[in-house]
Scaffold this motif. Structure first.
Motif, PDB file in Angstrom:
ATOM      1  N   PRO A 179     -68.807  22.202 -32.605  1.00 50.56           N
ATOM      2  CA  PRO A 179     -68.357  21.152 -33.535  1.00 50.56           C
ATOM      3  C   PRO A 179     -69.028  21.226 -34.907  1.00 50.56           C
ATOM      4  CG  PRO A 179     -68.852  20.220 -31.376  1.00 50.56           C
ATOM      5  CD  PRO A 179     -69.259  21.657 -31.316  1.00 50.56           C
ATOM      6  N   ASP A 180     -70.321  21.544 -34.945  1.00 50.89           N
ATOM      7  CA  ASP A 180     -71.025  21.635 -36.238  1.00 50.89           C
ATOM      8  C   ASP A 180     -70.435  22.719 -37.124  1.00 50.89           C
ATOM      9  OD1 ASP A 180     -72.686  19.641 -35.557  1.00 50.89           O
ATOM     10  OD2 ASP A 180     -74.503  20.872 -35.352  1.00 50.89           O
ATOM     11  N   VAL A 181     -70.106  23.848 -36.509  1.00 47.94           N
ATOM     12  CA  VAL A 181     -69.533  24.962 -37.273  1.00 47.94           C
ATOM     13  C   VAL A 181     -68.152  24.564 -37.804  1.00 47.94           C
ATOM     14  CG1 VAL A 181     -68.686  27.342 -37.121  1.00 47.94           C
ATOM     15  CG2 VAL A 181     -70.854  26.711 -36.034  1.00 47.94           C
ATOM     16  N   GLN A 182     -67.349  23.957 -36.935  1.00 40.57           N
ATOM     17  CA  GLN A 182     -66.015  23.539 -37.359  1.00 40.57           C
ATOM     18  C   GLN A 182     -66.096  22.536 -38.506  1.00 40.57           C
ATOM     19  OE1 GLN A 182     -62.916  24.635 -36.535  1.00 40.57           O
ATOM     20  NE2 GLN A 182     -63.999  26.272 -35.458  1.00 40.57           N
ATOM     21  N   ALA A 183     -67.042  21.595 -38.405  1.00 36.71           N
ATOM     22  CA  ALA A 183     -67.187  20.585 -39.459  1.00 36.71           C
ATOM     23  C   ALA A 183     -67.541  21.262 -40.793  1.00 36.71           C
ATOM     24  CB  ALA A 183     -68.261  19.573 -39.066  1.00 36.71           C
ATOM     25  N   LEU A 184     -68.418  22.240 -40.741  1.00 33.34           N
ATOM     26  CA  LEU A 184     -68.814  22.928 -41.977  1.00 33.34           C
ATOM     27  C   LEU A 184     -67.656  23.731 -42.561  1.00 33.34           C
ATOM     28  CD1 LEU A 184     -72.407  23.877 -40.888  1.00 33.34           C
ATOM     29  CD2 LEU A 184     -71.825  22.621 -42.983  1.00 33.34           C
ATOM     30  N   LEU A 185     -66.879  24.355 -41.680  1.00 32.75           N
ATOM     31  CA  LEU A 185     -65.728  25.118 -42.173  1.00 32.75           C
ATOM     32  C   LEU A 185     -64.747  24.191 -42.884  1.00 32.75           C
ATOM     33  CD1 LEU A 185     -65.183  27.566 -39.168  1.00 32.75           C
ATOM     34  CD2 LEU A 185     -65.991  28.151 -41.473  1.00 32.75           C
ATOM     35  N   LYS A 186     -64.597  22.969 -42.345  1.00 33.30           N
ATOM     36  CA  LYS A 186     -63.690  21.991 -42.974  1.00 33.30           C
ATOM     37  C   LYS A 186     -64.168  21.605 -44.365  1.00 33.30           C
ATOM     38  CE  LYS A 186     -61.000  19.431 -39.666  1.00 33.30           C
ATOM     39  NZ  LYS A 186     -61.699  19.297 -38.369  1.00 33.30           N
ATOM     40  N   VAL A 187     -65.481  21.554 -44.528  1.00 28.77           N
ATOM     41  CA  VAL A 187     -66.037  21.210 -45.846  1.00 28.77           C
ATOM     42  C   VAL A 187     -65.865  22.382 -46.815  1.00 28.77           C
ATOM     43  CG1 VAL A 187     -68.196  20.706 -47.082  1.00 28.77           C
ATOM     44  CG2 VAL A 187     -67.731  19.604 -44.881  1.00 28.77           C
ATOM     45  N   LEU A 188     -66.095  23.592 -46.333  1.00 33.37           N
ATOM     46  CA  LEU A 188     -66.199  24.733 -47.246  1.00 33.37           C
ATOM     47  C   LEU A 188     -64.854  25.388 -47.590  1.00 33.37           C
ATOM     48  CD1 LEU A 188     -69.416  26.393 -45.728  1.00 33.37           C
ATOM     49  CD2 LEU A 188     -69.249  25.097 -47.870  1.00 33.37           C
ATOM     50  N   LEU A 189     -64.031  25.620 -46.576  1.00 34.49           N
ATOM     51  CA  LEU A 189     -62.833  26.443 -46.811  1.00 34.49           C
ATOM     52  C   LEU A 189     -61.895  25.920 -47.911  1.00 34.49           C
ATOM     53  CD1 LEU A 189     -62.060  27.761 -43.202  1.00 34.49           C
ATOM     54  CD2 LEU A 189     -63.063  29.010 -45.134  1.00 34.49           C
ATOM     55  N   PRO A 190     -61.717  24.586 -48.033  1.00 32.03           N
ATOM     56  CA  PRO A 190     -60.782  24.124 -49.078  1.00 32.03           C
ATOM     57  C   PRO A 190     -61.175  24.525 -50.500  1.00 32.03           C
ATOM     58  CG  PRO A 190     -61.295  22.341 -47.558  1.00 32.03           C
ATOM     59  CD  PRO A 190     -62.214  23.477 -47.213  1.00 32.03           C
ATOM     60  N   TYR A 191     -62.427  24.876 -50.733  1.00 33.86           N
ATOM     61  CA  TYR A 191     -62.850  25.199 -52.103  1.00 33.86           C
ATOM     62  C   TYR A 191     -62.847  26.693 -52.398  1.00 33.86           C
ATOM     63  CZ  TYR A 191     -64.231  20.360 -52.269  1.00 33.86           C
ATOM     64  OH  TYR A 191     -64.205  19.005 -52.231  1.00 33.86           O
ATOM     65  N   GLU A 192     -62.399  27.468 -51.427  1.00 34.34           N
ATOM     66  CA  GLU A 192     -62.503  28.916 -51.587  1.00 34.34           C
ATOM     67  C   GLU A 192     -61.871  29.409 -52.894  1.00 34.34           C
ATOM     68  OE1 GLU A 192     -60.924  31.236 -48.312  1.00 34.34           O
ATOM     69  OE2 GLU A 192     -60.683  32.959 -49.655  1.00 34.34           O
ATOM     70  N   GLU A 193     -60.631  28.992 -53.127  1.00 34.04           N
ATOM     71  CA  GLU A 193     -59.942  29.517 -54.305  1.00 34.04           C
ATOM     72  C   GLU A 193     -60.639  29.099 -55.594  1.00 34.04           C
ATOM     73  OE1 GLU A 193     -55.606  29.069 -54.339  1.00 34.04           O
ATOM     74  OE2 GLU A 193     -55.840  29.472 -56.503  1.00 34.04           O
ATOM     75  N   GLU A 194     -60.979  27.821 -55.659  1.00 39.27           N
ATOM     76  CA  GLU A 194     -61.672  27.307 -56.844  1.00 39.27           C
ATOM     77  C   GLU A 194     -62.961  28.101 -57.107  1.00 39.27           C
ATOM     78  OE1 GLU A 194     -62.079  23.001 -56.629  1.00 39.27           O
ATOM     79  OE2 GLU A 194     -63.859  23.102 -57.923  1.00 39.27           O
TER      80      GLU A 194
END
Ligand code: GN1
Ligand code: MG
Length: 359
Positions: A179-194
């Motif tokens: 769950p911790d990894v999934q939560a972090l991915l949710k925070v990080l992935l949306p900003y990849e392009e930016e």
């Protein structure tokens, strides 16, 4: 004689080795202080050649950069030059600034006495650090030698994002679904392009690469007892990059209210007083060669580096901790949470950063 002494003795040291002990907090190389009965102490380092695969190139970069900086300091009539630039000691058998038995790679530099590293800095020291890193880039701006990338695409965010996705796909340590990894991915992935903006600007011909330090953590700077900056150390990653590297990585460590691996993520904040002092010093010494695109994107750089570091720590956690030294099993996960929190804090402050830079 123990192994470390035997290795130290392969270099042209003055005096006899009396003691060797661990030094510093680096996450990549192993570093030791060598005490002798001669005039100097030395720094002995085992170079992590799983990470720096081309040690010849690595030492070539370092020799060219230190030689050029030394020349600049001499031309400027500076005193105490041996305290303002690192000196590497040749291996007696080969004359090269490293020694290898084919498996391990070692090097030695002269220890700069009465010098200190800090894990945290106040605004005054951040201002001097800004001047020092800007000056470091300015001195290297006209280096005649060609430096290579000691870690190819080191600060390329597109590559780092790709490595994270490959790690997720391989899930080598079975950690992706935690769950911790999934939560972090949710925070990080949306900003990849930016966050991959620098690579786009580069492709469009709007952003240059310059010789940068690329590891401007606070603790890679030597201060004297009065708090003046003596020089920049840890030159392994001196290579062509965007200036965002040096600007962003210093703030990543200095503007964070806590250490990069503190588990108290609720205490993480991005300190604007540190940002302002550092930006002021940096713009004073680098302002002359920075382009408008570089200047206007410094707030982006302040966000990019916590982001990239979060992605790198998380990638390493998912891979099963193969890159960064860890002290306990969840260390890389804790580091990721910390850096993700810093990224969010920095993002909130972009408007303030922008108006400060404009002023
Ligand atoms: C590593 O070597 P050290 O500890 O100064 C890393 C940096 C990271 C840093 C995070 C070659 O720096 O890129 O920002 O850890 N160096 C390399 O603390 O990967
Ligand atoms: Mg270091």
């Amino acid at each position: 004689m123990d192994k470390l002494t035997v290795i130290a003795n392969r270099f042209a040291l003055e005096g006899k080795v009396s003691e060797i002990k661990p030094l510093g907090k680096g996450l990549i190389n192993d570093t030791f202080l060598v005490i002798t009965d001669g005039p100097h102490k030395y720094v002995l380092q085992r170079i992590n050649n799983a990470i720096f695969r081309d040690v010849e190139l690595l030492q070539h970069n370092i020799e060219c950069a230190t030689r050029h900086i030394r020349k600049k300091l001499e031309a400027a009539g500076e005193d105490d030059i041996d305290r303002k630039v690192l000196t590497f000691v040749p291996c007696t058998a080969t004359g090269k600034t490293f020694w290898t038995d084919g498996a391990e790679y070692w090097r030695v530099s002269v220890f700069i006495p009465d010098s200190f590293t800090h894990e945290a800095v106040d605004p005054e020291h951040s201002y001097y650090a800004g001047k020092a890193f800007g000056n470091f880039e300015a001195m290297l701006a006209d280096i005649p030698d060609t430096l290579g990338e000691t870690i190819p695409d080191f600060h390329n965010m597109e590559l780092r994002a790709r490595q994270l996705k490959e790690a997720i796909k391989a899930d080598a340590a079975g950690r992706v679904n935690a769950p911790d990894v999934q939560a972090l991915l949710k925070v990080l992935l949306p900003y990849e392009e930016e966050m991959c903006k620098a690579e786009r600007l580069y492709r469009e011909g709007k952003l240059p690469k310059r010789i940068c330090h690329c590891d401007t953590k606070v603790n890679n700077m030597l201060f004297d007892a009065d708090g003046n900056v003596l020089c920049v150390i840890d030159l392994d990653t001196v290579m062509p990059s965007f200036v965002f590297s040096d600007f962003g990585d210093f703030l990543r460590t200095a503007a964070n209210t806590v250490a990069e691996d503190s588990p108290e993520t609720h205490k993480v904040d991005f300190r604007m007083d540190i940002f302002e002092a550092f930006a002021k010093g940096y713009l004073e010494s680098a302002g002359s060669f920075l382009t408008p695109v570089e200047k206007e994107n410094l707030p982006y750089a302040a966000c990019l580096f916590p982001y990239m570091q979060a992605v790198r720590f998380l990638t390493d956690y998912i891979n099963g901790d193969t890159y960064y030294k860890i002290q306990y099993p969840l260390h890389n996960l804790v580091r990721t949470k910390n850096q993700a929190a810093l990224f969010e804090a920095a993002r909130q402050k972009v408007p303030q950063m922008r108006s400060f830079i404009l002023r």
